[in-house]
Enzyme design. Structure first.
Site, PDB file in Angstrom:
ATOM      1  N   GLU A 124      -1.420 -10.039  -6.316  1.00  0.00           N
ATOM      2  CA  GLU A 124      -1.537 -10.778  -7.573  1.00  0.00           C
ATOM      3  C   GLU A 124      -0.786 -10.081  -8.700  1.00  0.00           C
ATOM      4  OE1 GLU A 124      -3.920  -9.861  -5.353  1.00  0.00           O
ATOM      5  OE2 GLU A 124      -5.815 -10.807  -5.903  1.00  0.00           O
ATOM      6  N   CYS A 164      -9.207  -8.382  -7.317  1.00  0.00           N
ATOM      7  CA  CYS A 164      -9.952  -7.169  -7.674  1.00  0.00           C
ATOM      8  C   CYS A 164     -10.046  -7.083  -9.202  1.00  0.00           C
ATOM      9  CB  CYS A 164      -9.267  -5.936  -7.091  1.00  0.00           C
ATOM     10  SG  CYS A 164      -7.740  -5.470  -7.939  1.00  0.00           S
ATOM     11  N   CYS A 172      -6.656  -6.788 -10.988  1.00  0.00           N
ATOM     12  CA  CYS A 172      -5.942  -8.070 -10.985  1.00  0.00           C
ATOM     13  C   CYS A 172      -6.580  -9.060 -11.949  1.00  0.00           C
ATOM     14  CB  CYS A 172      -5.893  -8.651  -9.576  1.00  0.00           C
ATOM     15  SG  CYS A 172      -4.829  -7.700  -8.471  1.00  0.00           S
ATOM     16  N   CYS A 226      -1.501  -4.662  -5.698  1.00  0.00           N
ATOM     17  CA  CYS A 226      -2.038  -5.894  -5.117  1.00  0.00           C
ATOM     18  C   CYS A 226      -1.006  -7.021  -5.240  1.00  0.00           C
ATOM     19  CB  CYS A 226      -3.308  -6.307  -5.848  1.00  0.00           C
ATOM     20  SG  CYS A 226      -4.631  -5.089  -5.804  1.00  0.00           S
ATOM     21  N   GLU A 254       0.825  -1.203   0.000  1.00  0.00           N
ATOM     22  CA  GLU A 254       0.000   0.000   0.000  1.00  0.00           C
ATOM     23  C   GLU A 254       0.863   1.258   0.000  1.00  0.00           C
ATOM     24  OE1 GLU A 254      -3.817  -1.839   2.411  1.00  0.00           O
ATOM     25  OE2 GLU A 254      -2.610  -0.304   3.392  1.00  0.00           O
TER      26      GLU A 254
END
Length: 160
Positions: free
Chosen positions: A75, A112, A115, A73, A64
């Site tokens: 992934e 998400c 991703c 992320c 983050e």
């Protein structure tokens, strides 16, 4: 006359006693790396492990940033690393695990939209699905045979 487009999607539920050895290895790698995720704002730790066709396994976690769009992320981090360093080796399977900071129980998580679209990009590149496994709190794996199960109407080919 209007017509209706309907698609059926499905996930396989795999109980822990039926996990393959490969599943166990990938879940362990994703679980180990999620503990070092940089998630000071959400407190939501995510780990991902990626298996390539040659047997190589890579793992990454979410990172983050106070400027929220700057984060990445787990992934996308693992796919980006693997594809930057091994651009010609097909990704076969990705495993995703998550939990909230300070909790021992896993949280159910799916990729998400960003991703999902990234996974789609590599399925298109290699013309082959990437199996997606997501650990849930019951100790089961939710398994998608490819991104079409999670993103049936994907943004796919701009070549016309």
């Amino acid at each position: 006359m209007n017509r209706k487009i309907e698609l059926t999607v499905s996930l396989e539920v795999v109980q822990q006693k039926n996990w393959s050895e490969q599943d166990k290895i990938l879940i362990a790698k994703a679980t180990n790396i999620l503990e070092s995720a940089h998630a000071p704002y959400s407190g939501f730790l995510v780990g991902a492990a990626l298996l390539l066709e040659n047997g190589a396994i890579f793992a990454a976690n979410n990172q983050e940033n106070v400027s929220f769009p700057v984060g990445i992320c787990a992934e996308r981090a693992v796919l980006s690393y693997a594809m930057a360093n091994h651009p010609d080796i097909r990704p076969v399977k990705i495993v995703i695990v998550a939990k909230r900071k300070g909790e021992s129980e896993f949280a159910t998580v799916t990729p998400c939209g960003l991703c999902r679209q990234t996974i789609n990009e590599y399925e298109v590149k290699f013309n082959s699905p990437i199996e997606i496994s997501m650990l849930n709190p019951n100790g089961e794996i939710l398994k998608a045979s490819g991104i079409e199960q999670l993103l049936p109407f994907r943004f796919n080919n701009l070549k016309g």
